[in-house]
Design an enzyme around this catalytic site. Structure first.
Site, PDB file in Angstrom:
ATOM      1  N   GLU A  29      36.413  49.201  41.653  1.00 60.36           N
ATOM      2  CA  GLU A  29      37.413  48.576  42.514  1.00 60.36           C
ATOM      3  C   GLU A  29      38.780  49.052  42.041  1.00 60.36           C
ATOM      4  O   GLU A  29      38.934  49.533  40.922  1.00 60.36           O
ATOM      5  CB  GLU A  29      37.320  47.054  42.400  1.00 60.36           C
ATOM      6  CG  GLU A  29      37.685  46.511  41.024  1.00 60.36           C
ATOM      7  CD  GLU A  29      38.649  45.333  41.086  1.00 60.36           C
ATOM      8  OE1 GLU A  29      39.474  45.294  42.026  1.00 60.36           O
ATOM      9  OE2 GLU A  29      38.565  44.458  40.220  1.00 60.36           O
TER      10      GLU A  29
ATOM     11  N   HIS B  26      35.869  38.495  36.191  1.00 64.75           N
ATOM     12  CA  HIS B  26      36.287  38.157  37.558  1.00 64.75           C
ATOM     13  C   HIS B  26      36.035  36.707  37.989  1.00 64.75           C
ATOM     14  O   HIS B  26      36.967  35.933  38.074  1.00 64.75           O
ATOM     15  CB  HIS B  26      35.695  39.146  38.551  1.00 64.75           C
ATOM     16  CG  HIS B  26      36.242  38.986  39.939  1.00 64.75           C
ATOM     17  ND1 HIS B  26      37.583  39.132  40.211  1.00 64.75           N
ATOM     18  CD2 HIS B  26      35.637  38.667  41.110  1.00 64.75           C
ATOM     19  CE1 HIS B  26      37.785  38.913  41.496  1.00 64.75           C
ATOM     20  NE2 HIS B  26      36.631  38.629  42.067  1.00 64.75           N
TER      21      HIS B  26
END
Lengths: 600, 660
Positions: A203, A157
């Site tokens: 997520e 990320h």
């Protein structure tokens, strides 16, 4: 019944304001403490009053974990710790700890200095908040207290992004934060071992997207930038200072070099150079290739990319500008956007996700007339392009992670409800685990069956093994012992050892039953008949006829005696201890029925 | 979960520890004598900086205290290897006709002329293919790794921290590079013939396992070996086959250096190797996690227990300044990583105040650049001060600034750029600290003849006198400032007091004062119970008594299997016979007669009579013709075959007793 409870205070069927409460085995952990980019009122921060009405947060929460430095994951932290009041530990990785305060300060400046908000957290509060932070290494097992431990895994990320395992005894929760399952130009792919958590909280930003190959997207991006500058247009790329920005810079830098382009590339404000410096110092958090070559050539030293000055925006001719923030909701990127929006030669490329309410979200959803402050209407003539460079896992990636971790159940956050629903079904079908997607403020309760680890004394274990069967993993066995609980240690010992350790004497309970039988035969003969009868009936038991005339079945003693008054009646004395209760009781019942007429 | 052996054998496969100045005959073969001489391939002629002559060391065994531990199913190899000095012998000796070509003379001493060779950890005693795991403590302790992973059938996993692997790679790369620069076809082997070696004087004749000494590995082997390492972080719990868990802990000695905890559910062994309590650049030592150890294996203590590292650094700086001010050059033979970072930091603070700002500092090593760069990216492994610098963001080590301001320059070798930039007087950091190969050889020859120059020894691994022997006679000044930050005996006793292991296991050398200072009773490990000591290739049984195993219990008992009653019309009697292996709880407690009688009355028994006996009482239920004998630790119920009555009485008795 033990259970795990999860309540999203933010990011429940929504993107932004990530904040999830987890109660596991009596421990309360808060995962992330983010702000919402789409709101400027109370709704921008999670509702912390939900956690506890009148108690102190510190008494209620065992720890707070921050997954990465994006503001939708840490933006509310100073408000939470300094204004609402929390003094417990806050865990994050080293790069997050380094970068987080800078972004918070940036955010504060925009909110207070530019928008003139009052009652916002101060610089000092950011500093005080960061003092409560405990930095963790990847894979380090951090003992929050005697029972609660946490462990960070690499999440891709952004620099320093981590997934966290929260573990108490045999129960555990893995929280992914935001993650990326495919390595990009500067970061590696997320990885978690087969830790089989009770619950995986993932997520789901790109719950329904299967993204085409990275290479195609990169080629597309370069083509669009190139075409625009070729025809003299300006390209605006709104980014966050850290993360995508570095990846796109690397991409453009190599492209410019290869194509020998002279069009200037700018990167807005001083934060950038600093940001690149962080990448250099935390190079161990980048991908393999960059780490391997950094001594010869540091990928974060850019030759073609220069610092941006506000005045440059009005320069004639083509240029490429990276400006913050990434969702066009404030700051320099918005300023430049307003300047360039009216010219159809120009282009804005949105390389990441935009939350609802931001200018970025509006133009991406096709709006071309924007109402700005002071009732001004801005007409957008420039080209608007969306390129998914956000380093989030796509549907395939999420499935891959679920497969890696092998959780007992899955809970989705950080996504849109509709898309989540689709992914939820897919996960339930493919992995046959239950999958939840609570809204904000909604609590999911998962019953768990924790195992209870105890130490078994070798003596007892060996005795069990002597009875045959070796212990087999995963197969239940019934055994008798005494559980001694002392100083939070559990020990299983034989009853004898337990009595000894506790300094207690055994109390022997013995029964002797008189069974009256009508029989005129002599006692000895009687005993012999009893023996033969039992011998033939109780096969598989040790039946013995002792020299003194008595009969034993296992440890049960049977004696024949004459009746004191009635010579036609004989008395069988059956005697056993409490430990042989069942057999003793059975034998008396059996003998009461009488002996067979003809001895077999 | 099979109950395992109750002892845990441990085999030291290398020298446990080395002590200098050994005088004992047995030990002297392990340690070089201070006064020794060695042979060097001395070439005459001037020294030319562009075409350096290189000296050849006789033999360089690799020091390798190397322990193997065996848990029931796991073998763990604590392995480490460091270079140490070779063995010398004296010239006044019977003729060596057979091996005279290998022997050369220098200043009245004879040395073996050979390609450098290295002594490996013990590989004969155990079959390395049965070793499951190798734990690396620090980058100095992995120099023999390629020998093991590449040529022994070892197929297990190697665990080490990332800085250990990266810097370990640099050390190996430098070593390989140094050796490959001076190709030599032949290893001297004739002298190793037992019949000849036996005739040689001590310590050479006592050199161990000379036949197993090996030539240096190649870079290819290094890469292959390193690719087998699994990276781990401090406090990471690594499960090995479900049998044991290993955890590296910060040891405070070097970047990424670790102590290891090896534990099963009920036993804990700490392996403490190369640890430091001083504040230098690495993260401080984690002592807390070492507590509650059943056994603490202690090795890698300081080589120079009498020298204070802080004082040595001071002496280093002042000698350096003195020499340079007088127009001389300073040579610092060193490894390319480790203490050099601290020295550069001290100099960074010192040079301006000492007026040395115009003096160039050169760091020459094939891995100099990498070492300086790598040191800056391991912030998470550094002490708190350095860590917080990264948050600013600034490089953690000030040598970045020294490089930026051109005060410190680094070169891969003396060829190329260096020969153009070279200015005197200057300070040169270069290897190898044994002075047997590497660019240091060149500077020794270049500067050895002038008394203006100084060589300052800081690495503790080599005796400086031995290192210098082949260069004699020397005019240059020699300063010995060994900087060894590892634990000394005072710190050890502080540590042991803090950690309180049940047993301490250490190399034999630590259990007695150094031979040269036999009166110094403070230079040995002093603890209670006395430490268990080991020697190379000795198998030691660790004092474990395993008493528990871990199992998991269910919160509720499983339902009893249902009796298959239906279906069959007639059951055989034996089907109903209770299983005699059912649970047999014990009882404890005693029965107070009065209360018992009251209880009986409450439950409807009348006509109760109590008689006293010698040991207790007899309770008579006359109506039911029942007799209950109650004594302190026994109760006997004698009744007619009235099951209902018996069960009632039983349950009333049980009320007064506890079940186990």
């Amino acid at each position: 019944m033990p259970e795990i409870r999860v309540t999203p205070l933010g990011a429940g069927q929504d993107v932004g304001r990530s904040c999830i409460l987890v109660s596991i085995a009596g421990k309360n952990v808060m995962l992330d403490c983010g702000m919402h980019m789409g709101f400027n009122d109370d709704r921008r921060f999670p509702d912390f009053s939900y956690i506890t009405q009148n108690g102190r947060l510190t008494d209620f929460l065992d720890c707070v974990i921050i997954s990465h430095f994006h503001l939708d994951h840490c933006g509310a932290l100073p408000y939470f710790s300094e204004m609402v009041g929390y003094d417990g530990p806050i865990y994050m990785t080293h790069p997050t700890q380094a970068i987080c305060p800078i972004l918070l300060e940036d955010y504060r400046k925009i909110a207070v200095d530019k928008k003139g908000e009052a009652n916002f957290f101060t610089s000092q509060m950011i500093k005080d908040c960061m003092k409560k932070v405990v930095a963790v290494h990847l894979h380090q097992t951090v003992q929050v207290d005697d029972e609660l431990e946490i462990k960070a895994y690499y999440a891709g990320h952004v620099l320093g992004a981590a997934m966290f395992q929260i573990k108490v005894g045999s129960e555990s929760v893995v929280y992914t934060g935001d993650y990326n399952m495919t390595p990009d130009r500067h970061l590696g792919a997320a990885w978690v071992d087969k830790c089989r958590p009770s619950l995986l909280i993932s997520e789901s930003t790109y719950a329904t997207t299967i993204r085409d190959s990275k290479r195609c997207r990169e080629r597309d991006f370069l083509k669009k930038v190139h075409e625009t500058v070729e025809r003299g247009g300006k390209v605006l790329i709104p980014v966050f200072a850290l993360g995508r920005a570095q990846e796109l810079c690397i991409l453009l830098e190599t492209f410019w070099e290869r194509m020998n382009l002279k069009v200037p590339i700018y990167f807005s404000t001083g934060l950038t150079e600093k940001a690149n410096h962080y990448y250099k110092l935390f190079i161990t958090w980048t991908n393999q290739k960059i780490r391997k070559t950094f001594v010869q050539r540091n990928m974060f030293e850019f030759k073609h990319i220069k610092a941006f000055d506000r005045a440059f925006a009005d320069n004639p001719g083509p240029m490429v500008v990276f400006a913050t923030p990434g969702m066009l909701h404030a700051g320099q990127s918005l300023q430049i956007f307003r300047k360039w929006a009216g010219n159809e030669k120009n282009m804005v490329i949105m390389p990441g996700y935009c939350v609802q309410g931001t200018v970025g979200h509006k133009i991406l959803s096709g709006q071309r007339k924007l109402e700005m402050e002071g009732r001004q209407v801005l007409e957008v003539k420039m080209q608007v392009e969306y390129m998914s460079f956000s380093a989030h896992a796509d549907a395939k990636g999420i499935m891959q992670l679920v497969g890696q971790a092998e959780p007992d159940s899955v809970l989705l956050v950080h996504g849109e409800a509709k898309k989540m629903e689709f992914l939820r079904q897919k996960i339930e079908q493919e992995f046959r685990v239950s999958c939840y997607m609570p809204a904000n403020g909604e609590t999911v309760t998962l019953p768990t069956s924790p195992s209870i680890p105890v130490g078994i004394s070798l003596g007892l274990l060996k005795r069990e093994m002597a009875q045959g069967l070796l212990p087999e993993a995963k197969k239940l066995r019934l055994l008798h012992g005494t559980l001694i609980m002392k100083d939070s240690s559990f020990r299983l010992v034989s009853s004898e050892q337990a009595l000894k350790e506790l300094g207690l004497a055994e109390h022997q309970l013995r029964f002797t039953c008189r069974v009256h039988l009508q029989d005129t035969r002599k006692e000895q003969e009687m005993a012999l008949r009893v023996y033969s009868h039992l011998k033939s009936t109780l096969q598989g038991h040790c039946v013995q006829h002792l020299p003194d005339g008595s009969v034993t079945v296992e440890s049960i003693l049977i004696q024949a005696a004459a009746h004191s008054e009635d010579p036609g009646t004989k008395v069988l004395l059956v005697s056993w201890t409490y430990q042989d209760e069942e057999l003793g009781s059975f034998l008396t019942a059996l003998l009461k029925k009488g002996l067979p007429q003809t001895p077999s | 979960m099979v109950p395992g052996k109750t002892t845990l054998p441990m085999m030291p496969l290398g020298r446990g520890a080395r002590r200098k100045n050994s005088q004992l005959p047995r030990r002297s073969r392990r340690q070089p004598a201070e006064t020794g001489r060695r042979f060097l391939d001395l070439r005459s002629g001037e020294v030319d900086i562009k075409h350096p002559k290189v000296r050849h060391e006789t033999v360089l065994p690799v020091r390798a205290p190397n322990l193997t531990m065996q848990y029931p199913q796991v073998q763990i190899n604590h392995h480490y290897a460091r270079l140490w000095t070779g063995h010398d012998f004296y010239p006044q000796f019977p003729s060596f006709a057979t091996c005279s070509k290998e022997l050369k003379e220098c200043s009245g001493h004879v040395f073996v002329d050979s390609v450098p060779e290295f002594c490996l950890p013990e590989t004969e005693l155990i079959d390395l293919s049965t070793v499951d795991v190798i734990l690396i403590s620090n980058y100095h302790c992995m120099m023999a790794l390629p020998y093991i992973t590449e040529h022994t059938g070892f197929t297990g996993t190697v665990y080490a921290t990332e800085p250990t692997v990266q810097i370990g790679r640099l050390l190996m790369e430098e070593l390989v590079n140094f050796i490959e620069r001076v190709p030599k076809a032949q290893s001297a082997s004739l002298w190793k013939n037992k019949d000849i070696q036996r005739l040689l004087p001590s310590p050479l004749k006592d050199a161990v396992e000379v036949s197993t000494w090996r030539r240096c590995y190649t870079m290819q082997e290094v890469n292959s070996a390193l690719s087998k390492i699994q990276l781990v972080g401090y406090s990471q719990k690594i499960e090995l086959f479900g049998a044991v868990q290993v955890t590296p802990l910060s040891s405070g000695y070097a970047l990424g250096s670790s102590n290891w905890i090896i534990q099963s559910h009920y036993e804990k062994v700490s392996y403490v190797s190369g640890s430091s309590l001083l504040t230098t650049h690495p993260q401080p030592m984690d002592q807390t996690s070492l507590k509650n150890s059943d056994v603490l294996v202690l090795t890698g203590l300081t080589q120079i227990p009498t020298a204070n590292p802080d004082g040595m650094v001071g002496e280093f700086c002042s000698n350096l300044a003195l020499t340079v001010r007088n127009g001389g050059n300073v040579l610092v033979p060193c490894y390319p990583s480790g203490v050099i970072y601290d020295l550069l930091e001290c100099l960074y603070q010192y040079i301006d105040s000492a007026g040395l700002s115009s003096i160039p500092f050169y760091f020459i090593s094939p891995v100099a650049n990498s070492s300086l760069e790598f040191s800056q990216i391991f912030a998470e492994w550094l002490c708190h001060n350095k860590q917080s610098k990264v948050y600013l963001p600034e490089p953690p080590f000030p040598h970045a600034e020294l490089i930026q301001t051109n005060k410190l320059k680094h070169y891969p070798s003396i060829h190329g750029d260096f020969s153009n930039d070279f200015r005197q007087p200057c300070v040169v950091f270069t290897g190898h600290p044994s002075l047997r190969f590497g660019d240091v050889v060149h500077f020794m020859e270049l500067w050895g003849k002038s008394s203006l120059n100084t060589v300052i020894f800081t690495e503790p691994d080599f005796s400086y006198l031995e290192a210098l022997a082949p260069y004699q006679p020397l005019a240059m000044k020699c300063i010995y400032c060994p900087i060894d930050t590892r634990l000394n005996f005072i710190q050890v006793s502080k540590l042991l007091k803090e950690v309180q292991p049940l047993h301490v296991v250490c190399p034999e050398q630590y259990t007695q004062p150094p031979p040269a200072q036999s009166h110094r009773m403070d230079l040995m490990i002093d603890c209670q119970p006395p430490p268990m000591s080991y020697r190379r290739a000795e198998v030691l049984a660790l004092p474990f008594k395993r008493r528990y195993e871990k199992i998991e219990i269910m919160p509720e008992p499983p339902p009893r299997p249902a009796q298959p009653t239906s279906g069959k019309k007639r059951k055989r009697v034996s089907d109903d016979v209770p299983d005699c292996q059912v649970l047999k709880p014990l009882l404890s407690g005693s029965i107070p007669v009065e209360q018992f009688v009251q209880t009986l009355e409450k439950h409807g028994f009348s006509d109760i009579k109590v008689e006293d006996t010698a040991k207790g009482h007899i309770v008579l239920l006359q109506e039911a013709e029942t007799l209950i004998q109650i004594e302190e630790d026994s109760t006997h119920i004698i009744c007619d075959n009235d099951e209902m009555l018996r069960v009632r009485l039983r349950d009333l008795v049980l009320k007064f007793l506890q079940k186990f």
